[in-house]
Design a protein around this motif. Sequence first.
Motif, PDB file in Angstrom:
ATOM      1  N   GLU A 234       0.823  -1.218   0.000  1.00 57.04           N
ATOM      2  CA  GLU A 234       0.000   0.000   0.000  1.00 57.04           C
ATOM      3  C   GLU A 234       0.853   1.263   0.000  1.00 57.04           C
ATOM      4  O   GLU A 234       0.494   2.278  -0.603  1.00 57.04           O
ATOM      5  N   GLN A 235       2.021   1.200   0.655  1.00 54.66           N
ATOM      6  CA  GLN A 235       2.888   2.380   0.761  1.00 54.66           C
ATOM      7  C   GLN A 235       3.864   2.516  -0.412  1.00 54.66           C
ATOM      8  O   GLN A 235       4.731   3.379  -0.403  1.00 54.66           O
ATOM      9  N   ARG A 236       3.767   1.635  -1.419  1.00 58.45           N
ATOM     10  CA  ARG A 236       4.642   1.659  -2.602  1.00 58.45           C
ATOM     11  C   ARG A 236       6.106   1.407  -2.226  1.00 58.45           C
ATOM     12  O   ARG A 236       7.029   1.954  -2.837  1.00 58.45           O
ATOM     13  N   ALA A 237       6.337   0.587  -1.207  1.00 57.75           N
ATOM     14  CA  ALA A 237       7.705   0.313  -0.774  1.00 57.75           C
ATOM     15  C   ALA A 237       8.410  -0.571  -1.793  1.00 57.75           C
ATOM     16  O   ALA A 237       7.833  -1.515  -2.323  1.00 57.75           O
ATOM     17  N   SER A 238       9.683  -0.270  -2.053  1.00 54.38           N
ATOM     18  CA  SER A 238      10.481  -1.112  -2.945  1.00 54.38           C
ATOM     19  C   SER A 238      11.287  -2.138  -2.164  1.00 54.38           C
ATOM     20  O   SER A 238      11.700  -3.159  -2.715  1.00 54.38           O
ATOM     21  N   ASP A 239      11.533  -1.875  -0.878  1.00 55.26           N
ATOM     22  CA  ASP A 239      12.306  -2.787  -0.037  1.00 55.26           C
ATOM     23  C   ASP A 239      11.775  -2.742   1.394  1.00 55.26           C
ATOM     24  O   ASP A 239      11.356  -1.679   1.878  1.00 55.26           O
ATOM     25  N   ILE A 240      11.820  -3.901   2.060  1.00 55.32           N
ATOM     26  CA  ILE A 240      11.481  -3.996   3.478  1.00 55.32           C
ATOM     27  C   ILE A 240      12.726  -4.498   4.205  1.00 55.32           C
ATOM     28  O   ILE A 240      13.276  -5.540   3.847  1.00 55.32           O
ATOM     29  N   HIS A 241      13.183  -3.759   5.201  1.00 56.49           N
ATOM     30  CA  HIS A 241      14.357  -4.150   5.985  1.00 56.49           C
ATOM     31  C   HIS A 241      13.906  -4.557   7.388  1.00 56.49           C
ATOM     32  O   HIS A 241      13.251  -3.768   8.079  1.00 56.49           O
ATOM     33  N   ILE A 242      14.249  -5.775   7.811  1.00 55.83           N
ATOM     34  CA  ILE A 242      13.952  -6.238   9.171  1.00 55.83           C
ATOM     35  C   ILE A 242      15.293  -6.441   9.853  1.00 55.83           C
ATOM     36  O   ILE A 242      16.029  -7.381   9.550  1.00 55.83           O
ATOM     37  N   GLU A 243      15.636  -5.516  10.757  1.00 55.26           N
ATOM     38  CA  GLU A 243      16.990  -5.405  11.268  1.00 55.26           C
ATOM     39  C   GLU A 243      17.045  -5.683  12.769  1.00 55.26           C
ATOM     40  O   GLU A 243      16.474  -4.926  13.561  1.00 55.26           O
ATOM     41  N   PRO A 244      17.731  -6.754  13.190  1.00 54.84           N
ATOM     42  CA  PRO A 244      17.826  -7.042  14.628  1.00 54.84           C
ATOM     43  C   PRO A 244      18.803  -6.098  15.321  1.00 54.84           C
ATOM     44  O   PRO A 244      19.853  -5.748  14.773  1.00 54.84           O
ATOM     45  N   ASP A 301      -5.359  -8.128  -8.731  1.00 51.79           N
ATOM     46  CA  ASP A 301      -5.269  -8.957  -9.937  1.00 51.79           C
ATOM     47  C   ASP A 301      -3.836  -9.094 -10.451  1.00 51.79           C
ATOM     48  O   ASP A 301      -3.587  -9.865 -11.378  1.00 51.79           O
ATOM     49  N   ALA A 302      -2.907  -8.339  -9.874  1.00 54.10           N
ATOM     50  CA  ALA A 302      -1.532  -8.332 -10.380  1.00 54.10           C
ATOM     51  C   ALA A 302      -0.645  -9.271  -9.565  1.00 54.10           C
ATOM     52  O   ALA A 302      -0.753  -9.328  -8.339  1.00 54.10           O
ATOM     53  N   GLU A 303       0.212 -10.002 -10.271  1.00 58.47           N
ATOM     54  CA  GLU A 303       1.171 -10.861  -9.586  1.00 58.47           C
ATOM     55  C   GLU A 303       2.356 -10.028  -9.113  1.00 58.47           C
ATOM     56  O   GLU A 303       2.808  -9.119  -9.797  1.00 58.47           O
ATOM     57  N   MET A 304       2.855 -10.363  -7.929  1.00 57.90           N
ATOM     58  CA  MET A 304       4.016  -9.673  -7.361  1.00 57.90           C
ATOM     59  C   MET A 304       5.083 -10.710  -7.050  1.00 57.90           C
ATOM     60  O   MET A 304       4.769 -11.861  -6.725  1.00 57.90           O
ATOM     61  N   GLU A 305       6.330 -10.300  -7.146  1.00 57.30           N
ATOM     62  CA  GLU A 305       7.418 -11.161  -6.726  1.00 57.30           C
ATOM     63  C   GLU A 305       8.201 -10.459  -5.632  1.00 57.30           C
ATOM     64  O   GLU A 305       8.447  -9.250  -5.695  1.00 57.30           O
ATOM     65  N   LEU A 306       8.577 -11.224  -4.624  1.00 56.46           N
ATOM     66  CA  LEU A 306       9.377 -10.707  -3.527  1.00 56.46           C
ATOM     67  C   LEU A 306      10.697 -11.460  -3.521  1.00 56.46           C
ATOM     68  O   LEU A 306      10.703 -12.699  -3.546  1.00 56.46           O
ATOM     69  N   ARG A 307      11.797 -10.729  -3.522  1.00 57.47           N
ATOM     70  CA  ARG A 307      13.102 -11.378  -3.450  1.00 57.47           C
ATOM     71  C   ARG A 307      13.604 -11.242  -2.021  1.00 57.47           C
ATOM     72  O   ARG A 307      13.701 -10.131  -1.490  1.00 57.47           O
ATOM     73  N   VAL A 308      13.900 -12.364  -1.387  1.00 55.64           N
ATOM     74  CA  VAL A 308      14.257 -12.387   0.033  1.00 55.64           C
ATOM     75  C   VAL A 308      15.748 -12.667   0.170  1.00 55.64           C
ATOM     76  O   VAL A 308      16.271 -13.616  -0.407  1.00 55.64           O
ATOM     77  N   SER A 309      16.426 -11.833   0.950  1.00 54.34           N
ATOM     78  CA  SER A 309      17.842 -12.023   1.226  1.00 54.34           C
ATOM     79  C   SER A 309      18.037 -12.017   2.740  1.00 54.34           C
ATOM     80  O   SER A 309      17.550 -11.121   3.434  1.00 54.34           O
ATOM     81  N   THR A 310      18.722 -13.042   3.263  1.00 52.70           N
ATOM     82  CA  THR A 310      19.015 -13.083   4.699  1.00 52.70           C
ATOM     83  C   THR A 310      20.514 -13.164   4.899  1.00 52.70           C
ATOM     84  O   THR A 310      21.230 -13.769   4.099  1.00 52.70           O
ATOM     85  N   VAL A 319      16.930  -9.507   7.496  1.00 54.99           N
ATOM     86  CA  VAL A 319      16.153  -9.932   6.329  1.00 54.99           C
ATOM     87  C   VAL A 319      15.800  -8.700   5.511  1.00 54.99           C
ATOM     88  O   VAL A 319      15.309  -7.698   6.056  1.00 54.99           O
ATOM     89  N   VAL A 320      16.077  -8.750   4.217  1.00 53.53           N
ATOM     90  CA  VAL A 320      15.672  -7.678   3.300  1.00 53.53           C
ATOM     91  C   VAL A 320      14.800  -8.284   2.218  1.00 53.53           C
ATOM     92  O   VAL A 320      15.183  -9.267   1.573  1.00 53.53           O
ATOM     93  N   ILE A 321      13.615  -7.721   2.047  1.00 50.02           N
ATOM     94  CA  ILE A 321      12.675  -8.202   1.037  1.00 50.02           C
ATOM     95  C   ILE A 321      12.564  -7.143  -0.043  1.00 50.02           C
ATOM     96  O   ILE A 321      12.117  -6.015   0.220  1.00 50.02           O
ATOM     97  N   ARG A 322      12.978  -7.461  -1.260  1.00 43.55           N
ATOM     98  CA  ARG A 322      12.842  -6.554  -2.401  1.00 43.55           C
ATOM     99  C   ARG A 322      11.488  -6.819  -3.048  1.00 43.55           C
ATOM    100  O   ARG A 322      11.185  -7.952  -3.419  1.00 43.55           O
ATOM    101  N   VAL A 323      10.666  -5.781  -3.147  1.00 47.86           N
ATOM    102  CA  VAL A 323       9.336  -5.901  -3.744  1.00 47.86           C
ATOM    103  C   VAL A 323       9.452  -5.608  -5.234  1.00 47.86           C
ATOM    104  O   VAL A 323       9.793  -4.494  -5.627  1.00 47.86           O
ATOM    105  N   LEU A 324       9.190  -6.617  -6.050  1.00 46.53           N
ATOM    106  CA  LEU A 324       9.317  -6.474  -7.503  1.00 46.53           C
ATOM    107  C   LEU A 324       7.926  -6.377  -8.109  1.00 46.53           C
ATOM    108  O   LEU A 324       7.227  -7.376  -8.287  1.00 46.53           O
ATOM    109  N   ASP A 325       7.525  -5.164  -8.383  1.00 50.30           N
ATOM    110  CA  ASP A 325       6.202  -4.899  -8.938  1.00 50.30           C
ATOM    111  C   ASP A 325       6.327  -4.835 -10.460  1.00 50.30           C
ATOM    112  O   ASP A 325       7.041  -3.982 -10.989  1.00 50.30           O
ATOM    113  N   PRO A 326       5.642  -5.718 -11.194  1.00 51.15           N
ATOM    114  CA  PRO A 326       5.763  -5.716 -12.658  1.00 51.15           C
ATOM    115  C   PRO A 326       5.428  -4.376 -13.289  1.00 51.15           C
ATOM    116  O   PRO A 326       6.011  -3.991 -14.303  1.00 51.15           O
TER     117      PRO A 326
END
Length: 609
Positions: A234-244, A301-310, A319-326
Amino acid sequence: MTRRHHATDFTLEFVAETLVRQGLLSEDARKTAAARENVQRARLLREQASRAGGRGLRRAELSPIELLASFEFPDVRRDTESIDEDKATQVVAEAAGMPYRKIDPLKLDAGLITRTLSRPFARRHAVLPLERRGGVLVVATANPFDRELFENLRGLTGLEIEPVLAAPSDIHRAIAEVYGFRAQVSVAQTQLSSGTVDVGNLEQFVNLSGVEALEASSEPIIAAVEYLLHYAFEQRASDIHIEPRREESIIRMRIDGVLHPVHRIPKGVHGAIANRFKIMARLDIAYRKPQDGRIRTARGDAEMELRVSTIPTTFGDKVVIRVLDPSVLVRDLSELGFLPEERETFERWLLRPHGLIVVTGPTGSGKTTTLYSALQALASPEVNVVTIEDPIEMVHEDFNQIAANPRTGTSFADALRHVLRQDPDVIMVGEVRDAETATQAVQAALTGHLVLTTLHTNDAVGAIARLRDLGVPSFLIAGTLTGVVAQRLVRQVCPSCAEDVPLTADEVAGLGVPHPEDHAGELLARRGAGCAKCRYTGYYGRAGLFEILAVNARLRHLIADGATPEALVRTARQDGLKSLREHAVQKVASGVTSYEEAMRATADVEGTP
């Protein structure tokens, strides 16, 4: 004497009449709203029940602002726009003598909200605590006349209440996200401390549920992760960072290239959330080394891909999740930000049956978007498009995509060697990193294939020097290189709050490009003043800056003779090369971006040699 309004005065009739008086709503539209009020209300409530999966309504009442906005009546002042909740709320706030506030989800204090009010109370009264200033609590409300609510809040909190009016949907969305995420994290913390959560048994829950349906989830970690993903989309984020960290974990999201802190979660929950992402991405939760994976999901209706890197850090897996919006990654070439003559040149290159096209720029400069968009323009039933990537950014059905992975013995060069036996027409090599790959790519271009690839250089001419450094002979570069695109990304001025401002003499001088105007004060540029839509940053979305180096006969001769980069730049500029800084200046002149953003994006390149 001013009439004192009561909560019962807040009706569709009041809202409609207020909008008519302020010149937004026509009299005919007001009559239509009055005649269809009951039918429209029933329809909206049915839709809410359907979204909630039949488990009852999200809430029992609809705000009259929400109801009127659902008609989508045209704005009398602007024929091309309709009256939405934000417009209606602003007008009603002014009429009620109350401040209007657009809720920015990234600036909500989740701790304050959940400590102050229970979710049922917040939802029932459509109220949301926003900030505390000393003995004053600022709350967003959907009803400006609910004096009883304000008195109850004063007694409940022991604070003076300062109400502000906000769009009803914004309030309820924030309630669902803040209370939903925090509640699930809290439950997960309790269950983890008692050892009742088994994150290893969650693999069957990969498809994302709707936000309303998440409340019924029996697995708090699953629900918390899905709240987080819905929020990021919803926020148009391109990346999500989860940082301990030592005491807690921080969740940040990158929006328009800038990281924003979003949540803080207890240290005990971090591992379970990290494991949930690992399981969704089919990674090994017991493997304490860097891992990469991907998640395929849908948004509407749109497919999304998330690339996960740990990657393991001092306090746990980051954990960093790259949001790949077609819709962002693959665009029409006209949407990338090329100037008209640049796009025409680039499209000419793509029409050639063979040759080498190089896209350069630092990480995060949009190179992959340019390449994917070019491949999309080339792909057809008659053309065999093959890509070699590490990793594959986004799965695309029109391309034959190969994952290069040196750890499995499939390097770019190895994969390219085998691809040449697969009768390709167009080959995309994700990145030329070594001499062997560079040589293979040039040989492929020399033997009748169109090859697109990327290099890390600051400008277009630097790509030629980089290929030489990788051991490619100058005569082969001259014989195969069609052109080079150097690029950057700039934030675009927010269209909702853009205004013209004059450039100072220092700013004009800072651009470093001759300008026909004699008086600096007469030069105008666009800046965003800051509004709710752009989170008061003045920017919304991003566009590309490009430097297009077309290799013509003169340049081929110089490249073959081993000419220096300086000599190549001089010749290219004589033939019309525009630098990244000059492109940035044109973007400033056309109002796409601001002076400050243009200078920031091109700080590492020279303006005029």
